[in-house]
Write an enzyme that holds these catalytic residues in place. Structure first.
Site, PDB file in Angstrom:
ATOM      1  CG  LEU A 104      -1.848   1.190   1.432  1.00  0.00           C
ATOM      2  CD1 LEU A 104      -2.847   1.319   0.283  1.00  0.00           C
ATOM      3  CD2 LEU A 104      -2.625   1.072   2.758  1.00  0.00           C
TER       4      LEU A 104
ATOM      5  CB  SER B  32      -0.293   9.056   7.557  1.00  0.00           C
ATOM      6  OG  SER B  32       0.527   8.560   8.587  1.00  0.00           O
TER       7      SER B  32
ATOM      8  CG  ASP C 202     -11.055  -1.857   9.940  1.00  0.00           C
ATOM      9  OD1 ASP C 202     -10.309  -0.864  10.080  1.00  0.00           O
ATOM     10  OD2 ASP C 202     -12.219  -1.779   9.502  1.00  0.00           O
TER      11      ASP C 202
ATOM     12  CB  ILE D 106      13.525  -1.911  35.833  1.00  0.00           C
ATOM     13  CG1 ILE D 106      12.528  -0.781  36.123  1.00  0.00           C
ATOM     14  CG2 ILE D 106      13.567  -2.887  36.999  1.00  0.00           C
ATOM     15  CD1 ILE D 106      11.074  -1.225  36.269  1.00  0.00           C
ATOM     16  CG  LEU D 107      16.293  -6.198  33.507  1.00  0.00           C
ATOM     17  CD1 LEU D 107      14.838  -5.857  33.820  1.00  0.00           C
ATOM     18  CD2 LEU D 107      16.330  -7.193  32.353  1.00  0.00           C
TER      19      LEU D 107
ATOM     20  CD  GLU E 113      -0.542  -4.202   9.648  1.00  0.00           C
ATOM     21  OE1 GLU E 113      -1.747  -4.291   9.877  1.00  0.00           O
ATOM     22  OE2 GLU E 113       0.199  -5.171   9.443  1.00  0.00           O
TER      23      GLU E 113
HETATM   24  N1  COS Z   1     -13.439  -0.250   6.031  1.00  0.00           N
HETATM   25  C1  COS Z   1     -14.028  -0.111   4.841  1.00  0.00           C
HETATM   26  N2  COS Z   1     -14.124   1.083   4.204  1.00  0.00           N
HETATM   27  C2  COS Z   1     -13.583   2.151   4.820  1.00  0.00           C
HETATM   28  C3  COS Z   1     -12.938   2.064   6.058  1.00  0.00           C
HETATM   29  C4  COS Z   1     -12.880   0.779   6.677  1.00  0.00           C
HETATM   30  N3  COS Z   1     -12.282   0.609   7.849  1.00  0.00           N
HETATM   31  N4  COS Z   1     -12.505   3.285   6.419  1.00  0.00           N
HETATM   32  C5  COS Z   1     -12.872   4.116   5.443  1.00  0.00           C
HETATM   33  N5  COS Z   1     -13.513   3.424   4.482  1.00  0.00           N
HETATM   34  C6  COS Z   1     -14.088   3.974   3.257  1.00  0.00           C
HETATM   35  C7  COS Z   1     -14.995   5.142   3.618  1.00  0.00           C
HETATM   36  O1  COS Z   1     -16.302   4.694   3.891  1.00  0.00           O
HETATM   37  C8  COS Z   1     -14.937   5.992   2.379  1.00  0.00           C
HETATM   38  O2  COS Z   1     -15.807   5.488   1.394  1.00  0.00           O
HETATM   39  P1  COS Z   1     -16.972   6.432   0.771  1.00  0.00           P
HETATM   40  O3  COS Z   1     -16.222   7.563   0.101  1.00  0.00           O
HETATM   41  O4  COS Z   1     -17.688   5.527  -0.154  1.00  0.00           O
HETATM   42  O5  COS Z   1     -17.771   6.879   1.956  1.00  0.00           O
HETATM   43  C9  COS Z   1     -13.528   5.762   1.851  1.00  0.00           C
HETATM   44  O6  COS Z   1     -13.059   4.551   2.440  1.00  0.00           O
HETATM   45  C10 COS Z   1     -12.583   6.889   2.201  1.00  0.00           C
HETATM   46  O7  COS Z   1     -12.538   7.022   3.594  1.00  0.00           O
HETATM   47  P2  COS Z   1     -11.974   8.324   4.286  1.00  0.00           P
HETATM   48  O8  COS Z   1     -12.672   9.529   3.728  1.00  0.00           O
HETATM   49  O9  COS Z   1     -12.024   8.104   5.763  1.00  0.00           O
HETATM   50  O10 COS Z   1     -10.451   8.339   3.762  1.00  0.00           O
HETATM   51  P3  COS Z   1      -9.237   9.253   4.140  1.00  0.00           P
HETATM   52  O11 COS Z   1      -8.458   9.542   2.912  1.00  0.00           O
HETATM   53  O12 COS Z   1      -9.705  10.401   4.972  1.00  0.00           O
HETATM   54  O13 COS Z   1      -8.277   8.259   4.981  1.00  0.00           O
HETATM   55  C11 COS Z   1      -7.251   7.332   6.927  1.00  0.00           C
HETATM   56  C12 COS Z   1      -8.507   7.848   6.212  1.00  0.00           C
HETATM   57  C13 COS Z   1      -6.296   8.392   7.357  1.00  0.00           C
HETATM   58  C14 COS Z   1      -7.848   6.649   8.135  1.00  0.00           C
HETATM   59  C15 COS Z   1      -6.494   6.291   6.027  1.00  0.00           C
HETATM   60  O14 COS Z   1      -5.805   6.949   5.002  1.00  0.00           O
HETATM   61  C16 COS Z   1      -5.543   5.448   6.810  1.00  0.00           C
HETATM   62  O15 COS Z   1      -5.943   4.489   7.472  1.00  0.00           O
HETATM   63  N6  COS Z   1      -4.212   5.763   6.739  1.00  0.00           N
HETATM   64  C17 COS Z   1      -3.207   4.926   7.316  1.00  0.00           C
HETATM   65  C18 COS Z   1      -2.762   3.937   6.299  1.00  0.00           C
HETATM   66  C19 COS Z   1      -2.000   2.827   6.896  1.00  0.00           C
HETATM   67  O16 COS Z   1      -2.384   2.251   7.904  1.00  0.00           O
HETATM   68  N7  COS Z   1      -0.900   2.477   6.242  1.00  0.00           N
HETATM   69  C20 COS Z   1      -0.099   1.425   6.661  1.00  0.00           C
HETATM   70  C21 COS Z   1       0.060   0.491   5.510  1.00  0.00           C
HETATM   71  S1  COS Z   1       0.599  -1.076   5.967  1.00  0.00           S
HETATM   72  S2  COS Z   1       2.373  -0.764   6.733  1.00  0.00           S
END
Ligand code: COS
Length: 389
Positions: A136, A143, A250, A347-348, A373
């Protein structure tokens, strides 16, 4: 979801695991004792824990989120959390490899693949003949995952992939990549998910990261240069990629929460062992009270956050949305792992900082749990959005 998964989920309501899960946990402890003895060596050299991963595959630990009809054990997310806490309490490099394979790759494929796609990839993934990686992040989208640029252009019955993915766990070892690509201009609906096999021309491993911790796990760049991926490797429909990515995270975050629990538990165990040796002339415990208070707080948080993690896992096993609960689990456990490992080193004392015990490695391994993540501040954002929705 199988009956086993359902009954496991139901039984946690009295705050105890079912006898089946306790037995499973004991089997994992035996696996850890027999196959993770080289955790220090894996960290120091560093080297990928291939033997440990192979042994995990033989014990069916690489398919806990795969349905039985595709060769998996279908034990589900709660069992995976139990397993990952145990493994990560001994070797976090092995732990993250198994976590990503199960919770970011297999569970995603199980949910979003067609039956034909599952029959194509699961036989190799459940046996560990192939390892999977989840691609990803990019140089300009960490982020802010929806800012990704790696593109896939349709050309006849293929997609042509160009771009690079960064910080890919298991990158140099994986045979299958789940890749999130841009197939359209819309920020969110222009993202699709596709499987690219590592052996395809135009797919290569780029820069290998030099890291603070998890040194045995392979973290690399994955580069796509005019890589022609068959169109039937698309997952779901075009434009569903972002939903697939976030829904999968999730579950993935529960794997990392369990990793953090394992690191925290190992740290508390080190502190307890150290303080337990401090006795007065009559043989009574006489560790300093501030050290005891620290240990007490860490132990209480450990038990509390384990329940937070298991709650989200049970929800996911029931097929419920658990984004908020999963983010709560990850943000709390990751911060705890860092606090606990820091306390263990302090502590160690010399034994903590010198590498004479695992404390120093635990401290280095703990750091990433607050970063990958979804960084802690992203988890807090997800929780806040969930509360305000
Ligand atoms: N499950 C399913 N769909 C989801 C969801 C989830 N948990 N969270 C959001 N969505 C959907 C939303 O419903 C939305 O869809 P609609 O436009 O149809 O309503 C869409 O995805 C976009 O969601 P949102 O507007 O919340 O997106 P953002 O760009 O604001 O991003 C964050 C939100 C910041 C939470 C996201 O970019 C994120 O999780 N970033 C971290 C990424 C990460 O963990 N990277 C690590 C990679 S692995 S090392």
């Amino acid at each position: 979801m199988s009956d086993t998964t359902t009954s496991a989920a139901a039984q946690v309501s009295d705050f105890r695991l079912t006898p089946e899960l306790v037995e499973f946990q004991q089997m994992i402890r035996d696996y850890c004792r027999d196959h993770l003895g080289a955790a220090d060596v894996v960290d120091r050299e560093p080297r990928f824990p291939r033997e440990a991963v192979r042994a995990a595959a033989e014990k069916g630990l690489l398919c806990t989120t795969v349905a039985k009809e595709y060769g998996g054990t279908d034990l589900g997310n709660l069992a995976s959390c139990v397993m990952l806490e145990e493994i990560n309490s001994v070797c976090a490099s092995t732990g993250v490899t198994i976590s990503v394979h199960n919770s970011l790759v297999n569970s995603l494929l199980g949910k979003w693949c067609t039956d034909e796609q599952k029959r194509r990839w699961f036989p190799k993934l459940v046996t560990g003949e192939w390892l999977g990686a989840y691609c990803l992040s990019e140089a300009f989208s960490g982020s802010d995952a929806a800012a990704l640029r790696c593109e896939a252009k349709r050309d006849g019955d293929h997609y042509v992939l160009n771009g690079a993915k960064l910080w890919i766990t298991t990158g140099s070892e994986a045979e299958l990549f789940v890749v999130f690509v841009r197939t359209g201009e819309d920020r969110v609906k222009g993202i699709s998910a596709i499987v690219a096999e590592a052996s395809l021309p135009g797919v290569s491993v780029g820069k290998k990261e030099r890291k603070l911790g998890l040194k045995g796990s392979s973290t690399t760049e994955i580069v796509f240069e005019d890589a022609r991926v068959p169109a039937d490797c698309l997952l779901g429909a075009e434009g569903e990629g972002f939903k697939i990515a976030l829904d999968t995270l999730d579950g993935g975050r529960l794997g990392i929460a369990s990793q953090a629990l394992g690191i925290a538990r190992a740290s508390v165990d080190l502190i307890r062992g150290h303080l337990g040796q401090q006795k007065d002339h009559k043989g009574r415990p006489n560790a300093s009270q501030p050290d005891q208070w620290q240990m007490a707080d860490l132990a209480a948080d450990l038990d509390a956050y384990r329940l937070l993690t298991w709650r989200a896992a049970v929800m996911r096993d029931r097929g419920e949305r658990c984004g908020t609960e999963s983010a709560m689990a990850k943000s709390c456990t990751a911060r705890l792992a860092n606090r606990a490992a820091r306390a263990a080193v302090s502590i160690l004392g010399q034994g903590g900082a010198s590498g004479a015990t695992a404390a120093e490695r635990l401290l280095r391994d703990a750091r990433i749990t607050e970063i990958y993540e979804g960084a802690t501040d992203i988890q807090r954002l997800v929780i806040a959005r969930g509360l305000l929705a």
